[in-house]
Write a protein that holds these residues in place. Structure first.
Motif, PDB file in Angstrom:
ATOM      1  N   PRO A 142     -14.945   3.124  -3.417  1.00 35.58           N
ATOM      2  CA  PRO A 142     -13.718   3.250  -2.665  1.00 35.58           C
ATOM      3  C   PRO A 142     -13.444   1.813  -2.178  1.00 35.58           C
ATOM      4  N   LYS A 143     -14.038   0.750  -2.103  1.00 31.35           N
ATOM      5  CA  LYS A 143     -14.124  -0.346  -1.519  1.00 31.35           C
ATOM      6  C   LYS A 143     -13.026  -1.464  -2.653  1.00 31.35           C
ATOM      7  N   HIS A 144     -13.024  -0.783  -3.887  1.00 31.58           N
ATOM      8  CA  HIS A 144     -12.387  -1.687  -4.970  1.00 31.58           C
ATOM      9  C   HIS A 144     -10.964  -1.664  -4.618  1.00 31.58           C
ATOM     10  N   PRO A 145     -10.295  -2.490  -4.565  1.00 30.10           N
ATOM     11  CA  PRO A 145      -8.814  -2.810  -4.433  1.00 30.10           C
ATOM     12  C   PRO A 145      -7.953  -1.615  -5.145  1.00 30.10           C
ATOM     13  N   LEU A 146      -8.349  -1.439  -6.490  1.00 29.62           N
ATOM     14  CA  LEU A 146      -7.460  -0.625  -7.284  1.00 29.62           C
ATOM     15  C   LEU A 146      -7.853   0.850  -6.780  1.00 29.62           C
ATOM     16  N   LEU A 147      -8.852   1.190  -6.172  1.00 33.82           N
ATOM     17  CA  LEU A 147      -9.209   2.594  -5.814  1.00 33.82           C
ATOM     18  C   LEU A 147      -8.780   2.898  -4.423  1.00 33.82           C
ATOM     19  N   ARG A 148      -7.792   2.123  -3.989  1.00 35.58           N
ATOM     20  CA  ARG A 148      -7.088   2.493  -2.551  1.00 35.58           C
ATOM     21  C   ARG A 148      -6.254   3.466  -2.731  1.00 35.58           C
ATOM     22  N   PRO A 149      -6.432   4.813  -2.467  1.00 36.94           N
ATOM     23  CA  PRO A 149      -5.298   5.653  -2.754  1.00 36.94           C
ATOM     24  C   PRO A 149      -4.177   5.385  -1.977  1.00 36.94           C
ATOM     25  N   ALA A 150      -4.218   4.799  -0.933  1.00 37.42           N
ATOM     26  CA  ALA A 150      -2.705   4.499  -0.052  1.00 37.42           C
ATOM     27  C   ALA A 150      -1.722   3.840  -1.114  1.00 37.42           C
ATOM     28  N   ALA A 176       8.727   6.453   4.109  1.00 40.97           N
ATOM     29  CA  ALA A 176      10.139   6.557   3.367  1.00 40.97           C
ATOM     30  C   ALA A 176      10.484   5.665   1.962  1.00 40.97           C
ATOM     31  N   ALA A 177      11.041   6.274   0.975  1.00 33.46           N
ATOM     32  CA  ALA A 177      11.238   5.930  -0.256  1.00 33.46           C
ATOM     33  C   ALA A 177      12.056   4.583  -0.143  1.00 33.46           C
ATOM     34  N   GLY A 178      12.031   3.451  -0.900  1.00 35.87           N
ATOM     35  CA  GLY A 178      12.774   2.206  -0.877  1.00 35.87           C
ATOM     36  C   GLY A 178      11.929   1.138   0.166  1.00 35.87           C
ATOM     37  N   GLU A 179      10.774   1.475   0.437  1.00 30.07           N
ATOM     38  CA  GLU A 179       9.930   0.366   1.286  1.00 30.07           C
ATOM     39  C   GLU A 179      10.359  -1.162   0.726  1.00 30.07           C
ATOM     40  N   GLU A 180      10.281  -2.037   1.762  1.00 23.18           N
ATOM     41  CA  GLU A 180      10.328  -3.237   0.971  1.00 23.18           C
ATOM     42  C   GLU A 180       8.939  -3.926   0.555  1.00 23.18           C
ATOM     43  N   GLY A 181       9.320  -4.895  -0.166  1.00 18.31           N
ATOM     44  CA  GLY A 181       8.009  -5.333  -0.949  1.00 18.31           C
ATOM     45  C   GLY A 181       8.014  -5.295  -2.535  1.00 18.31           C
ATOM     46  N   SER A 182       7.589  -6.572  -3.234  1.00 14.17           N
ATOM     47  CA  SER A 182       7.313  -6.184  -4.643  1.00 14.17           C
ATOM     48  C   SER A 182       6.069  -5.257  -5.163  1.00 14.17           C
ATOM     49  N   THR A 183       6.022  -4.781  -6.137  1.00 13.68           N
ATOM     50  CA  THR A 183       4.925  -3.647  -6.308  1.00 13.68           C
ATOM     51  C   THR A 183       3.852  -4.133  -7.512  1.00 13.68           C
ATOM     52  N   ALA A 184       2.827  -4.134  -7.345  1.00 10.73           N
ATOM     53  CA  ALA A 184       1.781  -4.555  -8.148  1.00 10.73           C
ATOM     54  C   ALA A 184       0.357  -4.210  -7.651  1.00 10.73           C
ATOM     55  N   PRO A 185      -0.680  -4.046  -8.650  1.00 13.07           N
ATOM     56  CA  PRO A 185      -2.073  -3.549  -8.065  1.00 13.07           C
ATOM     57  C   PRO A 185      -2.315  -4.948  -7.403  1.00 13.07           C
ATOM     58  N   PRO A 186      -3.215  -4.679  -6.218  1.00 12.16           N
ATOM     59  CA  PRO A 186      -3.411  -5.798  -5.279  1.00 12.16           C
ATOM     60  C   PRO A 186      -4.505  -6.550  -5.697  1.00 12.16           C
ATOM     61  N   ASP A 187      -5.209  -6.456  -6.862  1.00 10.21           N
ATOM     62  CA  ASP A 187      -6.410  -7.043  -7.499  1.00 10.21           C
ATOM     63  C   ASP A 187      -5.954  -7.670  -8.628  1.00 10.21           C
ATOM     64  N   VAL A 188      -5.070  -7.863  -9.259  1.00  3.75           N
ATOM     65  CA  VAL A 188      -4.684  -8.340 -10.566  1.00  3.75           C
ATOM     66  C   VAL A 188      -3.343  -9.339 -10.811  1.00  3.75           C
ATOM     67  N   LEU A 189      -3.356  -9.660  -9.497  1.00  3.85           N
ATOM     68  CA  LEU A 189      -2.359 -10.810  -9.528  1.00  3.85           C
ATOM     69  C   LEU A 189      -2.548 -11.995  -8.788  1.00  3.85           C
ATOM     70  N   ARG A 193      -6.641  -8.874   6.054  1.00  2.00           N
ATOM     71  CA  ARG A 193      -6.191  -7.471   6.305  1.00  2.00           C
ATOM     72  C   ARG A 193      -5.450  -7.737   7.684  1.00  2.00           C
ATOM     73  N   PRO A 194      -4.325  -7.618   7.761  1.00  2.00           N
ATOM     74  CA  PRO A 194      -3.360  -7.837   9.191  1.00  2.00           C
ATOM     75  C   PRO A 194      -3.644  -6.540   9.870  1.00  2.00           C
ATOM     76  N   ALA A 195      -3.172  -6.456  10.971  1.00  4.20           N
ATOM     77  CA  ALA A 195      -3.226  -5.450  12.130  1.00  4.20           C
ATOM     78  C   ALA A 195      -2.565  -4.213  11.277  1.00  4.20           C
ATOM     79  N   SER A 196      -1.595  -4.308  10.691  1.00  2.09           N
ATOM     80  CA  SER A 196      -0.781  -3.314  10.027  1.00  2.09           C
ATOM     81  C   SER A 196      -1.628  -2.222   9.107  1.00  2.09           C
ATOM     82  N   GLY A 197      -2.718  -3.089   8.498  1.00  2.00           N
ATOM     83  CA  GLY A 197      -3.278  -2.219   7.631  1.00  2.00           C
ATOM     84  C   GLY A 197      -3.030  -2.543   6.233  1.00  2.00           C
ATOM     85  N   ARG A 198      -2.299  -3.013   6.210  1.00  2.00           N
ATOM     86  CA  ARG A 198      -1.607  -3.417   4.685  1.00  2.00           C
ATOM     87  C   ARG A 198      -2.584  -4.647   4.280  1.00  2.00           C
ATOM     88  N   VAL A 199      -2.608  -4.829   2.821  1.00  4.97           N
ATOM     89  CA  VAL A 199      -3.400  -6.023   2.232  1.00  4.97           C
ATOM     90  C   VAL A 199      -2.173  -6.914   2.021  1.00  4.97           C
TER      91      VAL A 199
END
Length: 399
Positions: A260-268, A307-320, A353-359
């Motif tokens: 579960p520590k693998h970036p691809l396996l983060r359900p969030a 909420a839908a439409g959250e800011e940010g580009s989208t891509a798997p966190p471990d393949v860019l 990992r910032p305080a917000s919990g996002r990568v």
């Protein structure tokens, strides 16, 4: 359309007549991402049977191998729950603590009938990784590839089939488990039992593997399979579904197996890709706890998502590896670059990992080129030749 196609197949005698579809899992309580699983099932119109709720045997922690002991309890609990049902009932079982649904019962049946045959009516999901601890490691090399798919190993996180065929398999599994010492066995979970049954005990004549992920997607080792789809992210109009580019399929269920520590396996991260993300949970959603219908809100409370439409580009966190410094990355098939499955790009992204919990990515180290390795090799050869020459000059090396 799925039901119409199934009717044609039934009339043509391609598939056998079937009874009701019943979807089941085994859980003792809410843990890991079980509530997210229940919510995803409700959004897709799947009424899940939860078996073993409150069962003390599923929370055993007395042994060093307690996890295996909890896994081995699933089979007898499930068998006792379904053994008296009509034999033509289609049983669909899945792991409850690490799964998300993106399709409904029609999708599930359609995927099943793409894989099942009269001779092999039981379908198990398949994965890239060989993780069947009841078999010697060398047997991993003997599993054949089918149709060019790398998903060739059995995974027990999702399986389905008619009860008339499933029941004997469960009885076999229970008898096999009875030969294990529960205090010492560390290879007696359901994955080990079903893997051995398929590989060495003749059950491959009744079991088909979902090599192309029509039913389920086991995510471990699949980080390069969601890039390169051309228009594959949007399937079915407003219901935007995730597509596997390697198998050219749209899995109904996603299984977060492995580390579960693998970036691809983060359900969030995957939650943000689901078509139902940001939609309110249906007020009428129910879950069948040990056979009794219970409002889902009574089990998990009011589940809400970003909420839908959250800011940010989208891509798997471990393949860019080329991610811009400080840029938040999520998921989206359309954004993913095309990468070769045979020569995947090195994973060089450096995450903080910032305080917000996002990568948030703080930069990436460039990968070495083939020329760099060639120069290092030549330099090494010259260095060895230099050392050999100096040893000979000093008379330290016999001619």
């Amino acid at each position: 359309m799925c039901r119409a196609m199934l009717s044609i197949l039934l009339m043509a005698g391609v598939v056998a007549a079937q009874g009701d579809l019943e979807v089941l899992t085994v859980l003792s309580n809410t843990y890991r991402m079980s509530c997210e699983m229940m919510a995803s099932a409700a959004h897709n119109g799947i009424n899940v049977h939860v078996v073993g709720w409150g069962d003390a045997g599923l929370t055993v922690r007395d042994f060093k191998n307690a996890k295996e002991q909890r896994l081995r309890q699933k089979i007898p609990l499930l068998y006792d729950y379904v053994k008296d049902w009509p034999p033509d009932t289609i049983i669909a079982f899945f792991d409850g603590g690490d799964v998300l649904w993106q399709g409904g019962t029609d999708d599930l049946l359609a995927g099943y009938h793409k894989v099942a045959t009269k001779e092999r009516p039981i379908v198990f999901s398949a994965e890239r990784s060989c993780w069947i601890r009841s078999l010697p490691k060398w047997t991993c090399k003997l599993w054949p590839e089918v149709g060019g798919s790398q998903y060739k190993f059995l995974n027990s996180g999702m399986w389905m089939g008619p009860l008339s065929h499933v029941k004997p398999l469960l009885e076999y599994a229970i008898s096999t488990l009875g030969n294990f010492d529960p205090a010492t066995c560390d290879k007696c979970g359901d994955q080990a039992v079903f893997g051995k049954a398929y590989f060495s005990d003749g059950w491959n004549k009744s079991i088909a593997l979902d090599h192309r992920c029509h039913v389920a997607q086991n995510l471990f080792g699949s980080q390069f399979d969601f890039k390169g789809c051309r228009g594959g992210a949007g399937v079915g109009g407003p219901r935007k579904k995730i597509r596997n580019c390697h198998t050219d399929s749209t899995p109904v269920l996603f299984h977060f197996n492995g580390d579960p520590k693998h970036p691809l396996l983060r359900p969030a991260e995957w939650l943000k890709r689901m078509w139902w993300h940001g939609k309110p949970l249906p007020a009428s959603a129910v879950i069948r706890i040990n056979g009794e219908e219970t409002p889902l809100r009574d089990v998990c409370g009011s589940l809400t998502y970003a909420a839908a439409g959250e800011e940010g580009s989208t891509a798997p966190p471990d393949v860019l590896p080329r991610a811009a410094a400080g840029k938040t990355l999520l998921f989206d098939n359309d954004y993913l670059p095309s990468l070769s499955l045979d020569r995947p790009a090195p994973l060089r992204a450096k995450a903080a990992r910032p305080a917000s919990g996002r990568v948030v990515y703080s930069g990436a180290a460039p990968a070495r080129s083939a020329d760099s390795y060639f120069i290092l090799m030549v330099a090494g050869i010259f260095f060895l030749a230099f050392v050999r020459h100096n040893i000979r000059r000093k008379g330290g090396l016999a001619r």
